[in-house]
Structure formats: structure tokens, C-alpha cells
Design a protein around this motif. Structure first.
Motif, PDB file in Angstrom:
ATOM      1  N   LYS A  21      60.892 -10.570   9.897  1.00 56.47           N
ATOM      2  CA  LYS A  21      60.691 -11.390  11.079  1.00 56.47           C
ATOM      3  C   LYS A  21      61.625 -10.900  12.177  1.00 56.47           C
ATOM      4  O   LYS A  21      62.843 -10.908  12.013  1.00 56.47           O
ATOM      5  CB  LYS A  21      60.961 -12.860  10.780  1.00 56.47           C
ATOM      6  N   ALA A  22      61.046 -10.468  13.291  1.00 55.56           N
ATOM      7  CA  ALA A  22      61.836  -9.950  14.405  1.00 55.56           C
ATOM      8  C   ALA A  22      62.393 -11.094  15.246  1.00 55.56           C
ATOM      9  O   ALA A  22      61.768 -12.157  15.370  1.00 55.56           O
ATOM     10  CB  ALA A  22      60.993  -9.028  15.275  1.00 55.56           C
TER      11      ALA A  22
ATOM     12  N   LEU B  97      62.729 -12.056  18.707  1.00 55.36           N
ATOM     13  CA  LEU B  97      62.115 -11.664  19.972  1.00 55.36           C
ATOM     14  C   LEU B  97      62.858 -12.294  21.151  1.00 55.36           C
ATOM     15  O   LEU B  97      63.309 -13.446  21.072  1.00 55.36           O
ATOM     16  CB  LEU B  97      60.652 -12.107  20.009  1.00 55.36           C
TER      17      LEU B  97
ATOM     18  N   ARG C 216      58.356 -13.676  23.540  1.00 55.88           N
ATOM     19  CA  ARG C 216      57.760 -14.871  22.935  1.00 55.88           C
ATOM     20  C   ARG C 216      56.739 -15.500  23.875  1.00 55.88           C
ATOM     21  O   ARG C 216      55.716 -16.028  23.435  1.00 55.88           O
ATOM     22  CB  ARG C 216      58.866 -15.878  22.582  1.00 55.88           C
TER      23      ARG C 216
ATOM     24  N   ASP D 256      53.773 -10.438  18.230  1.00 53.40           N
ATOM     25  CA  ASP D 256      53.855 -10.697  16.793  1.00 53.40           C
ATOM     26  C   ASP D 256      55.282 -10.440  16.314  1.00 53.40           C
ATOM     27  O   ASP D 256      55.857  -9.375  16.573  1.00 53.40           O
ATOM     28  CB  ASP D 256      52.868  -9.795  16.047  1.00 53.40           C
ATOM     29  N   ASP D 257      55.853 -11.412  15.570  1.00 52.75           N
ATOM     30  CA  ASP D 257      57.207 -11.237  15.060  1.00 52.75           C
ATOM     31  C   ASP D 257      57.233 -10.667  13.647  1.00 52.75           C
ATOM     32  O   ASP D 257      58.293 -10.628  13.012  1.00 52.75           O
ATOM     33  CB  ASP D 257      57.947 -12.572  15.074  1.00 52.75           C
TER      34      ASP D 257
ATOM     35  N   TYR E 176      66.705  -8.493  13.472  1.00 54.81           N
ATOM     36  CA  TYR E 176      65.548  -9.013  12.750  1.00 54.81           C
ATOM     37  C   TYR E 176      66.050  -9.698  11.483  1.00 54.81           C
ATOM     38  O   TYR E 176      67.234  -9.596  11.124  1.00 54.81           O
ATOM     39  CB  TYR E 176      64.527  -7.908  12.420  1.00 54.81           C
TER      40      TYR E 176
END
Length: 518
Positions: free
Chosen positions: A139-140, A142, A147, A152-153, A173
Motif C-alpha cells: 500500500k503506497a 500517496l 489521492r 491506485d495505492d 509505502y
């Protein structure tokens, strides 16, 4: 060029040289671009009277100075991009049910496309097999603009930076690992994690997939959290003791722990043991009911059992303590009436196992300071009380006579101590005593003398040869007559006192009878 000149710091407000930064927009530039030229114009403010411009050779590459106020710069765009080296943190499957914070570092980083635009960035998309996809999730972190744009994370991004910060670029991340219960289905299988690279509009650097790390490992049973061992706990019946269950690591979630003991009659507080998430220590209070040696077993319940081992069994030794003694003085005095005696010490051979032992003297002829002695063992204070002092004061009618007896009463931890003996206090007579006290003392002395005489008149068969001859006591006649006169006076005094009391009683009866007749 967004800002022509940068203001200098306060230490040197008027520097001799200023620098200009030129940044090319890679989104609008081709790598086969012809040479790029631009002019830099210099002018002075009309309000500055001491400002002068002079022609001076420049050191800039591709610069040709035409006039004092105009310089032309020419630059050639390089057709080859620099190779970036990126370090990516991979997941560790030794700790299930956790979220790891990681960073990706690239040297050098990509350029930016515009000052406030996110057009230039490198996208690293995780390429995982079925086992890794079931247990690991990327999961990044952002930025706000990303956002808002709905990016997309699930991928890892390397964002473009301005030229002064491209030397080392960092992006954050997260790696989320599944729960330990999900590991059971894939134990022994291979976990494979790779990345695919998408350069986007980045043209200053190049990044190959082969330069990125690759994670490949066989999934093992996750290591459970263990507990520190405890020594044998010794206690007395009915006495609570504190015990600490200490885990070697913090709990990944709230864990419920149950305990059981086969016919040992133990009491544990709290009855429901819950160790909260993020904690590793919990305190218990354990008390034994019957003497003996027992084992207290613990068991972790629910989903927490997949990540935490059961605490080790606790060995308990409940023993019956030896009864202690209360040491009180056998004799005190002589002491004066209406005066406090010196301090007398009451000692215990050992401190009480319970929290309180109360010792109270029983008598109506004395006052005490303090009225009762309290012995208690306080774990918070860190010491044990074994001795205390007490004072006596005679508050009776008459002094003198035989020693007064004081008995001691125990309450609290009565079964832990033997009951102490009595204490005898000698009270000296005082000149301030009333005539009644003096007559009572004389009568008591005469009774004691007659008792001794009666005991001496008893016939006993004893060999005369083994008995020493009695010593003769010569008493003058006048001394004997004095003793007779003293005894008769005492008897007369008692008769007068008794007659006075009787007449007083008759008078009260007559008054009450007259009132009843009316």
C-alpha cells in the motif's frame, strides 16, 4: 524560469554573484532535440543610483555575452539517460498480523513535470504468485494531489523531484502481512514477489526490472511470542501474592488467557485475564487455601493462540506458617498514681502474614497510650513492624496493695500467634489517698498476716532431726500492745464507715416511702 534571482541570506545581503536555475520540461521535450538557446537580460532599477553594470567574462558552458545587459546560453540535450539504482524493502513473513513501514530509495531520482504536477513518476507494480498475493499486500502512501486524482495505492511510486533533490529520492509505502491463522494453509509453499516497472514520462533516468530485488522463500510456521519463566511461588494459606506474567514481545491483538488447577483450591484475581494489544505485562494476585504443592496452568484462547504460546505453568508451594509469640513485660513498676509510666515495648517474634494484628490490654484501673497496638505488613512500604511501645497510667481509687493484673487480647491474625501472658503492675501508695484507701490497705495487711499464721498451724509429720530449731524473736510488750491498738482502731474505723453508709441508705428509703405515700 520561475524565479530569476534568489534573494541572498541576511549575512550577505549584497552578493557579487547570483545563480539562475534552468529546468527542462521532459513532458514537452524529445531526446533527439536540437540545441536549445535562451537569452538572459540584466537591468538595474531606476531607483538605484550606485548600481553599475560591467562586462565580465562568464564561466557558464555554452554562454556568449553579447552586451552588458544581454547574454545568450546554448545547451545540448543528452540522448542517453542515467541509470537509477533503487533499493526496495521486501516483506518479512516471520511476524504475522503486522503492518510494516518501508521506503524505496533511488539514486538518482526522476525529474518532475511542472512545479505542482505529478506527471513524471516511476510506477513499481508488485508481481506476486498466489501464495504471496494471499498473505502480502503493498500500500503506497500517496500525497494529497494523488489521492484527489484517484490513483491506485496498490503499487509503489517514485515521485519526480526538482533538480536540487534528485540525487537521492525517497518514497514511503506499507506492507501488510496477513494473520497467523491464514499461514496454516500455505506452510511449505513458495512465496514469490517481483516488480514490474513503468517509467511513464520520465526521461532523465532509466530503471530496469532486473536491477530490482526479488523475494523468494519457502513459507515456514510463524514464530510465536514466548513468555519469561517464573520461579516457584511460596505462600501461606489465605494470603494473596502478586505474580507478573511477562511476554517477551508485545501482543499483536487482545489476548484472553484462561487458567486451571486440578483440585488445588487456588484463587486468582482477576478471574478473567485479558492482555490488551500492544502490552506485554499483566499482574495477577494468587492465594492458596490448603497447604501443599500445586501447579497453575495457563492457556491462550481464541485467534491469539496462533501467534502466542501458552504461558509456562506456575509452581505453587502453600505452607502452614509456624505460630509466632507476643512478648509482653511480666512486671512493670512501681509507678505513682496519676502519672504515666515509662514506655514499655511489646514485641513480635515475626511479622504477621496477614495485613493486621491488633493487641489490646484489658483492665479498668489503667489508661493506655495508645489504646491498642496495630501490627501490619505493608508491601508498598517495604518494611515489617515487629515492635511497638505503650504507656500506662493508674486511674483507680487506691494505690498500694498487691500488683494489678493486665491481660492482653488479640484480634485479626489470631491463629498465627500464641496468646501472651499477663502483665503485673505495682502501684505505689500516695499520701493523697483517702482514709478509706488507708483503712483498706491496713485490713488487707492484717488478712495477709492471719493467713500466714493459719498456714503455720498445720500439723506435718517431719523428722525433728532434719528440721532446724526455730529462731526466737523477742518482741517488747509495748510493741505488741501497739499492734493491738492499731488493729482495734482499724476495726472501729470500718464500723463507723459502715454505720454512716447504712444511715445514709435508711434516710433515702424513708424519703422515697414518704413520697410514695403522698
Amino acid at each position: 524560469i520561475n524565479q530569476m534571482f534568489r534573494m541572498s541570506d541576511d549575512k550577505n545581503p549584497y552578493p557579487k554573484h547570483e545563480y539562475v536555475t534552468v529546468e527542462l520540461q521532459s513532458a514537452e521535450l524529445d531526446l533527439n532535440s536540437p540545441p536549445i538557446s535562451f537569452y538572459l537580460h540584466t537591468y538595474t532599477s531606476p531607483k538605484c543610483s550606485n548600481c553599475k553594470l560591467g562586462k565580465k567574462p562568464t564561466s557558464g558552458r555554452g554562454a556568449s555575452q553579447n552586451t552588458v545587459t544581454q547574454t545568450m546560453y546554448t545547451m545540448q540535450v543528452s540522448p542517453e539517460a542515467d541509470t537509477a539504482m533503487c533499493r526496495v524493502a521486501m516483506p518479512s513473513l516471520k511476524k504475522p498480523g503486522v503492518t510494516l513501514k518501508a521506503k524505496i530509495k533511488c539514486e538518482p531520482g526522476p525529474e518532475r513535470c511542472g512545479k505542482n504536477d505529478l506527471g513524471c513518476f516511476i510506477t513499481l507494480t508488485p508481481d506476486m504468485n498466489d501464495v504471496a498475493a494471499a498473505l502480502v499486500r503493498f500500500k503506497a502512501v500517496l500525497p494529497l494531489r494523488a489521492r484527489i486524482n484517484g490513483m491506485d495505492d496498490g503499487s509503489v511510486y517514485v515521485w519526480g523531484k526538482k533538480p536540487s533533490k534528485r540525487k537521492l529520492t525517497k518514497s514511503k509505502y506499507k506492507i501488510k502481512i496477513s494473520k497467523a491463522s491464514e499461514f496454516k494453509e500455505y506452510v511449505g509453499q513458495v512465496v514469490l514477489v517481483r516488480f514490474t516497472v513503468d517509467m511513464g514520462l520520465v526521461k532523465s533516468v532509466k530503471l530496469r526490472r532486473s536491477a530490482l530485488p526479488r523475494y523468494e522463500s519457502t513459507l515456514q510456521v510463524p514464530v510465536k511470542i514466548e513468555w519469561k519463566a517464573k520461579d516457584t511461588l511460596k505462600m501461606t494459606p489465605g494470603n494473596y501474592k502478586s505474580v507478573t506474567l511477562w511476554a517477551k514481545k508485545r501482543m499483536p491483538k487482545q489476548c484472553r488467557i484462561s487458567w486451571h488447577c486440578n483440585e488445588c483450591g487456588m484463587q486468582v484475581k482477576p478471574s478473567k485475564i485479558n492482555l490488551r494489544k500492544g502490552f506485554s505485562v499483566i499482574k495477577l494476585r494468587i492465594a492458596g487455601i490448603e497447604p501443599g504443592t500445586f501447579q497453575l496452568h495457563f492457556e491462550v484462547m481464541g485467534e491469539c493462540a496462533d501467534a502466542v504460546t501458552d504461558p509456562p505453568s506456575l509452581q505453587l508451594e502453600v505452607f502452614q506458617p509456624t505460630a509466632g509469640y507476643v512478648r509482653v513485660p511480666e512486671e512493670v513498676g512501681p509507678m505513682q498514681s496519676d502519672a504515666w509510666s515509662d514506655e514499655v515495648t511489646v514485641e513480635l517474634t515475626r511479622s504477621p502474614f496477614r495485613r493486621r494484628l491488633v493487641i489490646q490490654p484489658l483492665t479498668q484501673e489503667f489508661a493506655f497510650k495508645p489504646k491498642e497496638l496495630i501490627f501490619e505488613t505493608s508491601p508498598s512500604l517495604g518494611f515489617q513492624q515487629k515492635s511497638k511501645n505503650i504507656k500506662f497510667k493508674f486511674i483507680g481509687d487506691c494505690g498500694g496493695g498487691p500488683p494489678r493484673e493486665i491481660k492482653w487480647r488479640l484480634s485479626g491474625a489470631v491463629e498465627e500467634f500464641y496468646r501472651p501472658g499477663s502483665t503485673y503492675i505495682n502501684v505505689a501508695s500516695s499520701n493523697d489517698d483517702s482514709d478509706y484507701c488507708k483503712a483498706k490497705l491496713a485490713l488487707l495487711s492484717s488478712n495477709t498476716t492471719s493467713n500466714i499464721t493459719m498456714n503455720m498451724d498445720v500439723d506435718v509429720d517431719v523428722d525433728s532431726s532434719q528440721v532446724e530449731a526455730p529462731q526466737s524473736i523477742n518482741v517488747n510488750e509495748w510493741q505488741f500492745e501497739y499492734y493491738l491498738i492499731g488493729g482495734a482502731s482499724a476495726v472501729c474505723l470500718l464500723v463507723v464507715i459502715d454505720t454512716f453508709k447504712q444511715s445514709k441508705f435508711d434516710r433515702l428509703v424513708a424519703i422515697m416511702s414518704a413520697s410514695l405515700q403522698q
